[in-house]
Design an enzyme around this catalytic site. Structure first.
Site, PDB file in Angstrom:
ATOM      1  N   GLN A  98     -70.692  24.996  43.858  1.00  0.00           N
ATOM      2  CA  GLN A  98     -69.527  24.121  43.819  1.00  0.00           C
ATOM      3  C   GLN A  98     -69.867  22.845  44.575  1.00  0.00           C
ATOM      4  OE1 GLN A  98     -65.865  24.409  46.324  1.00  0.00           O
ATOM      5  NE2 GLN A  98     -64.883  24.999  44.412  1.00  0.00           N
ATOM      6  N   TYR A 168     -58.936  17.430  47.432  1.00  0.00           N
ATOM      7  CA  TYR A 168     -60.244  16.911  47.816  1.00  0.00           C
ATOM      8  C   TYR A 168     -60.360  15.527  47.150  1.00  0.00           C
ATOM      9  CZ  TYR A 168     -61.879  21.299  49.923  1.00  0.00           C
ATOM     10  OH  TYR A 168     -62.053  22.388  50.734  1.00  0.00           O
ATOM     11  N   ARG A 344     -60.107  36.691  46.695  1.00  0.00           N
ATOM     12  CA  ARG A 344     -59.776  37.558  47.830  1.00  0.00           C
ATOM     13  C   ARG A 344     -60.080  39.026  47.570  1.00  0.00           C
ATOM     14  NH1 ARG A 344     -53.727  35.546  48.140  1.00  0.00           N
ATOM     15  NH2 ARG A 344     -54.243  35.298  45.930  1.00  0.00           N
TER      16      ARG A 344
END
Length: 398
Positions: A98, A168, A344
């Site tokens: 990423q 971002y 998660r």
């Protein structure tokens, strides 16, 4: 129905199934370089059966990190990244990097350089105004993404995921509340989307067809005056028409203003407060409830938003959010999504996918307490998992 466990393709890649480990910052790089701990984190997930694991976060510049312990792409990082991709490949999985720039989400105090934003704002992390890039500097940021992608290829990655989410830098340019520029990068949606589109095209030109190129795109910021779902649908259509991407992973929320829209479940306000230095901790106690809002958890909780993208786009899409068992995976396939992403649930059980393949009735042990979120400041982990944390550096939270 599409079989989630059947081999498939993503751009030039052949993947063993349709499940991707989503990018979640691992907190295991105290010197901004790969460690054995980071390699083991991704090797374990790869051994657990995913088709591809995503390394987060590979910043395109030193100031593009959310803190200085994150990897930024430079030649010194390549040998370690190569060891990581080799370990993932040995387990039969692919590896994605990423890449992106944290922009206004960057911790200027930790990075020791100003945070960057499309317009002038005060950085609560840096306790200073953010830097507003001139048009020439925006071109340099686009080029930095292309160079980071080249280094990812050199490091053995099979894919790069460009970060267009969570406010971002590229995402902040999309947001009208954060982007108040008066030049060709501000104002109309077309202008606000220019930066993201230039990045996607530059990355594709840099890597060609050697690796898959994907992007994580916000469907909405979840804040009044922010980037909206109708705007995101139009940006996604432009990205599809530009033909620079092999897939879009659909996300939501703002790390700057509303992070829980991405996560859903319990809001770990007390746990977050404990990670902060005293003055910031006191301020967080006053605003924590507004910042960490609570959204009830349910399976495939981003599906209602994401299915609108599936109706309007023909390019491959990745469904993220509440994908924890075979039922939610099959739901995504039935809705026409090409891949699913898990985060998660794999922190709690890295071998969850293997177990689901062995027993279709397997349920994830993740309880969506979200207490893993504050652990990014030490060593990202599920606090309910039995193996103990192993901090890598005494000053890791500085």
């Amino acid at each position: 129905m599409t079989d989630v466990f059947a081999p498939t393709t993503l751009g030039p890649l052949t993947l063993r199934n349709r499940v991707i480990k989503a990018a979640t910052f691992e907190g295991r790089t105290p010197d901004a370089l790969v460690t054995d701990d980071l390699i083991e984190f991704h090797r374990e997930v790869a051994a657990g059966g995913v088709a591809m694991t995503t390394v987060a976060y590979c910043a395109v510049a030193p100031g593009g990190r959310t803190d200085r312990h994150q990897i930024y792409m430079r030649p010194e990082a390549v040998p370690g990244l190569r060891r990581l991709t080799d370990a993932v490949h040995a387990e039969g999985a692919a590896a994605s990097a990423q890449i992106g720039h944290a922009g206004p989400v960057a911790n200027a105090a930790s990075n020791r350089v100003p945070a960057v934003a499309p317009s002038r704002f005060f950085s609560p992390l840096g306790m200073a105004p953010m830097k507003v890039p001139a048009i020439g500097e925006i071109g340099e940021l686009v080029a930095a993404h292309a160079e980071a992608a080249k280094l990812a290829v050199e490091s053995g990655f099979d894919a790069v995921e460009i970060h267009f989410g969570h406010n971002y830098l590229a995402s902040s340019f999309l947001s009208p509340i954060l982007n108040r520029r008066k030049d060709v990068y501000g104002g109309s949606l077309e202008n606000r989307a220019r930066f993201a589109r230039e990045i996607a095209r530059a990355v594709r030109e840099a890597v060609g067809d050697r690796v898959a190129v994907t992007a994580k795109l916000n469907m909405e910021d979840g804040i009044r005056g922010g980037f909206t779902l109708p705007e995101s649908l139009q940006v996604a259509a432009w990205l599809e028409a530009d033909d620079a991407l092999d897939a879009l992973e659909l996300t939501a929320g703002s790390s700057l203003l509303n992070p829980m829209l991405l996560f859903h479940g319990a809001a770990p306000r007390r746990e977050f407060a404990k990670t902060l230095p005293a003055p910031t901790r006191w301020g967080f106690r006053m605003v924590g409830k507004a910042f960490l809002r609570e959204y009830p958890y349910e399976k495939a909780y981003l599906l209602e938003r994401a299915r609108q993208f599936r109706r309007e786009l023909s390019m491959p899409l990745v469904l993220l959010g509440g994908i924890t068992d075979l039922e939610s995976m099959q739901l995504a396939m039935a809705e026409g999504f090409d891949f699913v992403a898990m985060g998660r649930a794999l922190l709690r059980e890295p071998d969850l996918l293997r177990r689901i393949q062995s027993d279709a009735a397997t349920e994830s042990a993740c309880v969506h307490c979200n207490e893993c979120m504050p652990t990014i400041y030490s060593r990202t982990r599920c606090v309910l998992r039995l193996d103990p944390p192993r901090p890598l550096s005494a000053d890791h939270t500085n």
